[in-house]
Write a protein that holds these residues in place. Structure first.
Motif, PDB file in Angstrom:
ATOM      1  N   LEU A  74       0.366  11.408  -2.708  1.00 19.63           N
ATOM      2  CA  LEU A  74       1.808  10.748  -3.144  1.00 19.63           C
ATOM      3  C   LEU A  74       1.607   9.083  -3.077  1.00 19.63           C
ATOM      4  CD1 LEU A  74       4.881  10.287  -2.970  1.00 19.63           C
ATOM      5  CD2 LEU A  74       4.791  10.559  -0.378  1.00 19.63           C
ATOM      6  N   SER A  75       0.681   9.325  -2.137  1.00 21.89           N
ATOM      7  CA  SER A  75       0.101   7.594  -1.620  1.00 21.89           C
ATOM      8  C   SER A  75      -0.804   6.942  -3.085  1.00 21.89           C
ATOM      9  CB  SER A  75      -0.935   7.294  -0.565  1.00 21.89           C
ATOM     10  OG  SER A  75      -0.872   6.050  -0.440  1.00 21.89           O
ATOM     11  N   LEU A  76      -1.336   7.757  -3.933  1.00 24.69           N
ATOM     12  CA  LEU A  76      -1.747   7.577  -5.026  1.00 24.69           C
ATOM     13  C   LEU A  76      -0.237   7.420  -6.121  1.00 24.69           C
ATOM     14  CD1 LEU A  76      -4.959   9.497  -4.567  1.00 24.69           C
ATOM     15  CD2 LEU A  76      -5.284   7.218  -4.822  1.00 24.69           C
ATOM     16  N   ILE A 111       2.376   4.209 -10.433  1.00 26.78           N
ATOM     17  CA  ILE A 111       3.509   3.768 -10.526  1.00 26.78           C
ATOM     18  C   ILE A 111       3.781   2.089 -10.850  1.00 26.78           C
ATOM     19  CG2 ILE A 111       6.032   4.002  -9.802  1.00 26.78           C
ATOM     20  CD1 ILE A 111       5.660   7.455  -9.330  1.00 26.78           C
ATOM     21  N   LYS A 112       3.451   1.310  -8.960  1.00 27.03           N
ATOM     22  CA  LYS A 112       3.695   0.546  -9.060  1.00 27.03           C
ATOM     23  C   LYS A 112       2.798  -0.334  -9.783  1.00 27.03           C
ATOM     24  CE  LYS A 112       4.508  -1.482  -4.852  1.00 27.03           C
ATOM     25  NZ  LYS A 112       4.867  -1.301  -2.914  1.00 27.03           N
ATOM     26  N   TYR A 113       1.268  -0.396  -9.722  1.00 22.69           N
ATOM     27  CA  TYR A 113       0.298  -0.534 -10.452  1.00 22.69           C
ATOM     28  C   TYR A 113      -0.625  -0.305 -11.236  1.00 22.69           C
ATOM     29  CZ  TYR A 113       1.424  -2.459  -5.573  1.00 22.69           C
ATOM     30  OH  TYR A 113       2.077  -3.081  -4.401  1.00 22.69           O
ATOM     31  N   ASN A 114       0.044   0.581 -11.922  1.00 27.01           N
ATOM     32  CA  ASN A 114      -0.778   1.140 -12.866  1.00 27.01           C
ATOM     33  C   ASN A 114      -2.229   1.628 -13.039  1.00 27.01           C
ATOM     34  OD1 ASN A 114      -0.393   2.765 -15.621  1.00 27.01           O
ATOM     35  ND2 ASN A 114      -1.098   1.280 -16.783  1.00 27.01           N
ATOM     36  N   ALA A 128      -7.106  10.920  10.919  1.00 28.19           N
ATOM     37  CA  ALA A 128      -6.266  11.412   9.432  1.00 28.19           C
ATOM     38  C   ALA A 128      -5.112  10.980   8.659  1.00 28.19           C
ATOM     39  CB  ALA A 128      -7.109  12.063   8.763  1.00 28.19           C
ATOM     40  N   SER A 129      -4.490  11.545   9.900  1.00 27.82           N
ATOM     41  CA  SER A 129      -2.796  11.478   9.802  1.00 27.82           C
ATOM     42  C   SER A 129      -2.426   9.982   9.509  1.00 27.82           C
ATOM     43  CB  SER A 129      -2.646  12.824  10.435  1.00 27.82           C
ATOM     44  OG  SER A 129      -2.477  14.405  10.469  1.00 27.82           O
ATOM     45  N   VAL A 130      -2.485   9.825  10.597  1.00 25.83           N
ATOM     46  CA  VAL A 130      -2.091   8.210  10.576  1.00 25.83           C
ATOM     47  C   VAL A 130      -3.323   7.532   9.968  1.00 25.83           C
ATOM     48  CG1 VAL A 130      -2.463   5.991  12.363  1.00 25.83           C
ATOM     49  CG2 VAL A 130      -2.502   8.670  13.083  1.00 25.83           C
ATOM     50  N   SER A 131      -3.868   7.676  10.115  1.00 21.39           N
ATOM     51  CA  SER A 131      -4.779   6.432   7.868  1.00 21.39           C
ATOM     52  C   SER A 131      -3.730   6.502   6.907  1.00 21.39           C
ATOM     53  CB  SER A 131      -6.432   7.165   7.881  1.00 21.39           C
ATOM     54  OG  SER A 131      -6.897   6.262   7.134  1.00 21.39           O
ATOM     55  N   ALA A 132      -3.694   8.651   7.160  1.00 20.22           N
ATOM     56  CA  ALA A 132      -2.507   8.748   5.525  1.00 20.22           C
ATOM     57  C   ALA A 132      -1.733   7.982   5.373  1.00 20.22           C
ATOM     58  CB  ALA A 132      -3.145  10.207   5.169  1.00 20.22           C
ATOM     59  N   ILE A 133      -0.415   8.140   6.449  1.00 19.01           N
ATOM     60  CA  ILE A 133       0.640   7.824   7.089  1.00 19.01           C
ATOM     61  C   ILE A 133       0.714   5.834   7.077  1.00 19.01           C
ATOM     62  CG2 ILE A 133       2.096   7.357   8.317  1.00 19.01           C
ATOM     63  CD1 ILE A 133       2.030   9.991   9.838  1.00 19.01           C
ATOM     64  N   GLU A 134      -0.369   5.570   7.368  1.00 20.62           N
ATOM     65  CA  GLU A 134      -0.841   4.308   7.633  1.00 20.62           C
ATOM     66  C   GLU A 134      -0.536   3.363   5.974  1.00 20.62           C
ATOM     67  OE1 GLU A 134      -3.308   0.340   9.321  1.00 20.62           O
ATOM     68  OE2 GLU A 134      -4.379   1.843   8.747  1.00 20.62           O
ATOM     69  N   GLU A 135      -1.675   4.204   4.819  1.00 18.44           N
ATOM     70  CA  GLU A 135      -1.606   3.582   4.115  1.00 18.44           C
ATOM     71  C   GLU A 135      -0.898   4.097   2.869  1.00 18.44           C
ATOM     72  OE1 GLU A 135      -4.486   4.456  -0.140  1.00 18.44           O
ATOM     73  OE2 GLU A 135      -5.721   4.970   2.407  1.00 18.44           O
ATOM     74  N   THR A 141       5.730  -0.248   1.571  1.00 17.68           N
ATOM     75  CA  THR A 141       5.767  -1.651   1.564  1.00 17.68           C
ATOM     76  C   THR A 141       5.111  -2.994   1.104  1.00 17.68           C
ATOM     77  OG1 THR A 141       4.030  -2.293   3.003  1.00 17.68           O
ATOM     78  CG2 THR A 141       6.374  -1.555   3.813  1.00 17.68           C
ATOM     79  N   SER A 142       4.109  -3.093   0.002  1.00 16.21           N
ATOM     80  CA  SER A 142       3.265  -4.567  -0.377  1.00 16.21           C
ATOM     81  C   SER A 142       3.969  -4.718  -1.946  1.00 16.21           C
ATOM     82  CB  SER A 142       2.139  -4.017  -0.555  1.00 16.21           C
ATOM     83  OG  SER A 142       1.732  -3.570   0.064  1.00 16.21           O
ATOM     84  N   LYS A 143       4.221  -5.856  -2.221  1.00 19.33           N
ATOM     85  CA  LYS A 143       3.971  -5.983  -3.645  1.00 19.33           C
ATOM     86  C   LYS A 143       3.064  -6.484  -4.424  1.00 19.33           C
ATOM     87  CE  LYS A 143       7.928  -8.163  -2.188  1.00 19.33           C
ATOM     88  NZ  LYS A 143       9.143  -7.040  -1.725  1.00 19.33           N
ATOM     89  N   GLU A 144       1.832  -6.030  -4.091  1.00 21.51           N
ATOM     90  CA  GLU A 144       1.176  -6.362  -4.577  1.00 21.51           C
ATOM     91  C   GLU A 144      -0.445  -5.539  -4.239  1.00 21.51           C
ATOM     92  OE1 GLU A 144      -1.593 -10.479  -3.810  1.00 21.51           O
ATOM     93  OE2 GLU A 144       0.011 -10.702  -5.731  1.00 21.51           O
TER      94      GLU A 144
END
Length: 173
Positions: free
Chosen positions: A96-98, A103-106, A146-153, A159-162
């Motif tokens: 999902l993160s990928l 989608i956001k940055y191509n 790894a769960s904490v890390s994945a959620i953080e990422e 939330t990031s603009k770039e």
């Protein structure tokens, strides 16, 4: 130089497929992979040659090494239903993160957060405890990190603009 080290790690990781994991040669090559993973980023930072290509090579190297090690050790690890569900949840968050990044940055990118680095370091030690009483506790501990890390990422990407592949954490970007 850092990119050469990353490319070398990819090739060295693939060579693990042809070495008996019970042998000292496997341990030597495996340690070379781990050391090269530490060196590429260190050299890039010290020589001020960090680049998006270098970050991608590092990520590809990490993914290939992880896939090779998983292929080698999956037959000897006890995968409980809980562990399988947990691993699928982590994988789903990572995918999902990928997708969000694409989608956001191509582009496809994973972050080099502190928690991702800790996860990678802990993952590195799992093959060294296979078959010992530490195997299951370490695997479950790594899953928690790894769960904490994945959620953080995921939160950083949402939330990031770039894109900032060297973002350290949700608290310090």
């Amino acid at each position: 130089m850092a990119n050469v080290i990353s490319i070398s790690r990819i090739l060295i990781s693939l060579s693990l497929l042809f070495i008996d994991w019970h042998s000292w040669q496997f341990i030597y090559v495996y340690l070379m992979c781990g050391i090269s993973d530490l060196l590429d980023g260190y050299i890039a930072r010290k020589t001020k040659t960090q680049s998006l290509l270098g970050a991608k090579l590092d990520t590809v190297g990490d993914m290939i090494m992880f896939a090779v090690v998983l292929y080698i050790f999956a037959p000897v690890i006890t995968f409980t239903h809980t562990l399988i569900i947990w691993l699928l949840a982590i994988l789903s968050i990572r995918v999902l993160s990928l997708i969000i990044v694409f989608i956001k940055y191509n582009i496809f990118a994973m972050l080099h957060t502190i928690s991702n680095k800790i996860t990678g370091l802990l993952l590195f030690f799992i093959p060294m405890v296979i078959g010992s009483p530490l195997e299951n506790p370490l695997i479950y501990f790594v899953c928690a990190i790894a769960s904490v890390s994945a959620i953080e990422e995921l939160i950083i990407h949402v939330t990031s603009k770039e894109i900032e592949v060297n973002s350290k954490s949700i608290f310090k970007r």
